[in-house]
Design an enzyme around this catalytic site. Structure first.
Site, PDB file in Angstrom:
ATOM      1  N   ASP A 156      -8.638   2.577  -3.542  1.00 42.23           N
ATOM      2  CA  ASP A 156      -7.569   1.798  -2.921  1.00 42.23           C
ATOM      3  C   ASP A 156      -7.087   0.758  -3.928  1.00 42.23           C
ATOM      4  OD1 ASP A 156      -5.905   0.297  -1.298  1.00 42.23           O
ATOM      5  OD2 ASP A 156      -7.362   0.010   0.307  1.00 42.23           O
ATOM      6  N   CYS A 207       0.797  -1.229   0.000  1.00 39.73           N
ATOM      7  CA  CYS A 207       0.000   0.000   0.000  1.00 39.73           C
ATOM      8  C   CYS A 207       0.828   1.276   0.000  1.00 39.73           C
ATOM      9  CB  CYS A 207      -0.988   0.002   1.174  1.00 39.73           C
ATOM     10  SG  CYS A 207      -0.222   0.123   2.814  1.00 39.73           S
ATOM     11  N   HIS A 267      -1.950   1.132   6.931  1.00 44.13           N
ATOM     12  CA  HIS A 267      -2.506   1.065   5.584  1.00 44.13           C
ATOM     13  C   HIS A 267      -2.666   2.459   5.011  1.00 44.13           C
ATOM     14  CE1 HIS A 267      -4.403  -0.533   2.108  1.00 44.13           C
ATOM     15  NE2 HIS A 267      -5.558   0.071   2.318  1.00 44.13           N
TER      16      HIS A 267
END
Length: 275
Positions: free
Chosen positions: A127, A73, A112
């Protein structure tokens, strides 16, 4: 935090199937997110290699666009946000706490990164870096109902501390991560990335995790356990026997070029033996 600049947005867009910069619309956002999760795999080889994981844009561009790699991420969503901003989207980075597989009420560290995008006064989360359960479409932040994607349905629950993203798997709504809209700076992501990539209790330093999505399927690899998940069908699973098979699988199924790193190879061999 200054707006990041891509060094080669043309190549990036070409890898996503665009011959020219698309307009900053909801349809473009949907296409970008879906194509991104198919073009660039989630993977954490870097955290197993013994080398630092750099999350500045030039390092990520080199790794993902030129070196045949993916990322996690802090890499993929950083690169993706820079593309959104280059295309003219009103977008910024936010962060969350991963709670998938944990009991309700768990409150782990912020590890994250994702993006908040505002379009026509509507807010979306977008995302491309959440592994095997990454949402493959932007999700309306202020909707509490079920939201379809090309894969599983998702929903966003609001609570006093922010929001919880859930995915419907069978008849169960499973929590994925908790997030809020707090302003984030580069140092916040640097601290989170340092924990993820170096802390002995981080799962990223203790196991191989790889994922990629496509039309109607998800592929995942956890150490030596490979799975192909097809929507509405039973998953296909197999165990990897040795390092040569693992390297070939990473290339054939995920498009990942394994770097020549002796420590990484030894670590991967050990993880296969532990399965």
């Amino acid at each position: 935090m200054s707006e990041p600049r891509l060094t080669n947005p043309t190549l990036y867009l070409q890898r996503l199937g665009f011959d020219a910069p698309p307009p900053p619309t909801l349809e473009t956002l949907r296409q970008l997110q879906f194509r991104h999760t198919g073009a660039f795999p989630f993977e954490n080889l870097a955290t197993l290699s013994g080398e630092p994981v750099w999350i500045d844009l030039p390092s990520i561009e080199r790794k993902v666009l030129h070196d045949g790699r993916g990322g996690y991420c802090y890499e993929l969503n950083n690169l993706y946000l820079a593309l959104l901003q280059t295309l003219g989207f009103d977008a910024r980075g936010i962060s969350g706490r991963v709670v998938i597989g944990q009991p309700e009420g768990a409150w782990p560290a912020r590890t994250h990164r994702l993006s908040l995008v505002t379009l026509d006064d509507e807010r979306y989360i977008s995302d491309v870096g959440f592994g095997g359960m990454v949402p493959t479409a932007p999700l309306l932040l202020d909707s509490r109902g079920e939201q379809p994607t090309p894969h599983e349905p998702y929903r966003i629950d609001q609570h006093v501390d922010g929001y919880t993203l859930r995915a419907r798997l069978g008849d169960e709504w499973r929590q994925m991560y908790i997030f809020d809209l707090q302003r984030q700076e580069d140092i916040d992501y640097a601290v989170g990335n340092w924990y993820v990539s170096t802390h002995p209790e981080s799962s990223f330093t203790r196991q191989l995790m790889v994922a990629r999505t496509g039309e109607g399927w998800r592929r995942t690899l956890n150490n030596g356990s490979f799975a192909l998940h097809r929507i509405g069908q039973e998953s296909e699973r197999r165990e990897v026997a040795d390092i040569q098979e693992l390297i070939a699988l990473l290339d054939d199924e995920f498009g990942i070029r394994v770097p020549e790193n002796a420590l990484l190879i030894r670590t991967l061999e050990r993880l296969i033996e532990l399965q």
